[in-house]
Design an enzyme around this catalytic site. Structure first.
Site, PDB file in Angstrom:
ATOM      1  N   ASP A 252       2.048 -13.081   3.884  1.00 37.97           N
ATOM      2  CA  ASP A 252       1.596 -12.943   2.497  1.00 37.97           C
ATOM      3  C   ASP A 252       1.476 -14.289   1.802  1.00 37.97           C
ATOM      4  O   ASP A 252       2.472 -14.883   1.403  1.00 37.97           O
ATOM      5  CB  ASP A 252       2.580 -12.056   1.718  1.00 37.97           C
TER       6      ASP A 252
ATOM      7  N   HIS B 245      -2.785 -12.448   4.787  1.00 38.78           N
ATOM      8  CA  HIS B 245      -3.241 -11.772   3.562  1.00 38.78           C
ATOM      9  C   HIS B 245      -3.321 -12.809   2.448  1.00 38.78           C
ATOM     10  O   HIS B 245      -2.282 -13.252   1.939  1.00 38.78           O
ATOM     11  CB  HIS B 245      -2.235 -10.657   3.220  1.00 38.78           C
TER      12      HIS B 245
ATOM     13  N   MET C  44      -3.674 -13.783  -1.038  1.00 43.32           N
ATOM     14  CA  MET C  44      -3.661 -13.375  -2.441  1.00 43.32           C
ATOM     15  C   MET C  44      -3.852 -14.641  -3.267  1.00 43.32           C
ATOM     16  O   MET C  44      -2.938 -15.131  -3.949  1.00 43.32           O
ATOM     17  CB  MET C  44      -2.332 -12.658  -2.777  1.00 43.32           C
TER      18      MET C  44
ATOM     19  N   MET D 229      -4.126  -1.921  -1.136  1.00 47.65           N
ATOM     20  CA  MET D 229      -2.855  -2.259  -1.774  1.00 47.65           C
ATOM     21  C   MET D 229      -2.259  -1.011  -2.403  1.00 47.65           C
ATOM     22  O   MET D 229      -2.938  -0.312  -3.168  1.00 47.65           O
ATOM     23  CB  MET D 229      -3.045  -3.325  -2.853  1.00 47.65           C
TER      24      MET D 229
ATOM     25  N   GLY E 118       5.174  -0.857  -0.449  1.00 50.78           N
ATOM     26  CA  GLY E 118       5.957   0.357  -0.676  1.00 50.78           C
ATOM     27  C   GLY E 118       5.980   1.331   0.478  1.00 50.78           C
ATOM     28  O   GLY E 118       6.250   2.516   0.302  1.00 50.78           O
TER      29      GLY E 118
ATOM     30  N   GLY F  41       7.591  -4.612   4.346  1.00 56.47           N
ATOM     31  CA  GLY F  41       8.464  -5.774   4.227  1.00 56.47           C
ATOM     32  C   GLY F  41       9.910  -5.317   4.084  1.00 56.47           C
ATOM     33  O   GLY F  41      10.688  -5.319   5.040  1.00 56.47           O
ATOM     34  N   SER F  42      10.227  -4.841   2.873  1.00 56.32           N
ATOM     35  CA  SER F  42      11.628  -4.480   2.605  1.00 56.32           C
ATOM     36  C   SER F  42      12.114  -3.352   3.516  1.00 56.32           C
ATOM     37  O   SER F  42      13.263  -3.370   3.974  1.00 56.32           O
ATOM     38  CB  SER F  42      11.800  -4.094   1.136  1.00 56.32           C
TER      39      SER F  42
HETATM   40  C1  DX5 Z   1       2.702  -7.705  -1.891  1.00 53.02           C
HETATM   41  C2  DX5 Z   1       2.436  -8.000  -0.423  1.00 53.02           C
HETATM   42  C3  DX5 Z   1       3.023  -6.942   0.484  1.00 53.02           C
HETATM   43  C4  DX5 Z   1       4.537  -6.834   0.357  1.00 53.02           C
HETATM   44  C5  DX5 Z   1       5.037  -5.602   1.053  1.00 53.02           C
HETATM   45  O1  DX5 Z   1       1.904  -8.540  -2.682  1.00 53.02           O
HETATM   46  O2  DX5 Z   1       1.058  -8.074  -0.170  1.00 53.02           O
HETATM   47  O3  DX5 Z   1       2.680  -7.252   1.829  1.00 53.02           O
HETATM   48  O4  DX5 Z   1       5.135  -7.960   0.929  1.00 53.02           O
HETATM   49  O5  DX5 Z   1       6.411  -5.522   0.773  1.00 53.02           O
HETATM   50  P1  DX5 Z   1       7.138  -4.084   0.686  1.00 53.02           P
HETATM   51  O6  DX5 Z   1       6.897  -3.448   2.029  1.00 53.02           O
HETATM   52  O7  DX5 Z   1       8.573  -4.431   0.455  1.00 53.02           O
HETATM   53  O8  DX5 Z   1       6.498  -3.339  -0.429  1.00 53.02           O
HETATM   54 ZN    ZN Z   2       0.431  -8.273   1.980  1.00 48.76          ZN
END
Ligand code: DX5
Ligand code: ZN
Length: 226
Positions: A39, A70, A72, A141, A179, A199-200
């Site tokens: 990210d 990714h 951003m 997203m 999420g 992620g989390s």
């Molecule tokens: C948010 C990122 C996601 C995020 C996902 O801007 O693009 O990839 O890290 O994290 P979780 O899985 O914890 O929502």
């Molecule tokens: Zn991402």
């Protein structure tokens, strides 16, 4: 990279130990990660900053699966070559990042990387008609970008269902980002997604010295999709 719609889990290193990316990547791949989601945030397109091409270059040697970058960031075009040179297999730009997304995708493809397009929760799929034949991946997203650990936005399930229908049999991955947990994953798998970024939900409870929870968390997400 041969195309397959098999379910893939792509842990986001945004939730990893920022002081230990190499070891974290090796640990989560050993525990079953299918791709590594990187990210990149610029503090302008999103209200957070993470890392740039030098870090991506440094972690590339630790990735044996797929480096899914990714972006951003906005503007994005002038950085595409640097992320490809850093070793990105997939480069995903946001459709909202600038006025010339078609040119951005042409540029990504010209580097030899797979081209992804990301849609924020407020963006419909209506603007995809003249882009679908250019992309290898659409990232939907399911949180507003910038942070891990946010709540899944359920309205995006219907968007994915419609996107899957629009894609038809084109070899395009549908990636879900934000999420994802064992509770939300099946909603998106059933709607037609094949890559789930987490992620989390993957990194929780584990560490480089105790990576077993990473594998348990990945398996729990996959098992929830049946
Ligand atoms: C948010 C990122 C996601 C995020 C996902 O801007 O693009 O990839 O890290 O994290 P979780 O899985 O914890 O929502
Ligand atoms: Zn991402």
């Amino acid at each position: 990279m041969t195309f397959s719609r098999d379910l893939k889990i792509a842990p986001s290193i945004l939730s990893a130990d920022f002081a230990n990316f190499g070891a974290e990547i090796e640990a989560v791949e050993t525990q079953g990660a299918d791709w590594i989601h990187v990210d990149v945030m610029d503090g302008h397109f999103v209200p957070n900053m993470t890392f740039g091409p030098p870090l991506c270059k440094a972690i590339r040697k630790h990735i044996n699966t797929v480096m899914d970058v990714h972006l951003m960031i906005s503007p994005v075009d002038q950085y595409i070559d640097a992320y490809r040179d850093a070793g990105a297999d997939i480069i995903t730009a946001h459709i909202e990042a600038g006025p010339h997304i078609h040119r951005t995708l042409q540029h990504i493809k010209s580097t030899g990387a797979k081209a992804g397009i990301a849609l924020n929760p407020g963006t419909g799929i209506g603007d995809m008609d003249y882009l679908l034949d250019m992309v290898d991946l659409v990232c939907v997203m399911t949180v507003n970008p910038g942070f891990g650990g946010q709540k899944f936005i359920h309205s995006q399930v219907e968007k994915v269902r419609q996107l899957r229908a629009k894609i038809g049999d084109r070899p395009i991955h549908i990636e879900i980002d934000g999420g994802i947990t064992p509770e939300t994953a099946p909603l998106m798998w059933d709607a037609g997604a094949d890559v789930l970024v987490a992620g989390s939900a993957v990194f929780k409870g584990g560490s480089v010295s105790n990576p077993k929870p990473y594998g348990e968390n990945i398996r729990a997400i996959k098992a929830s999709c049946g």
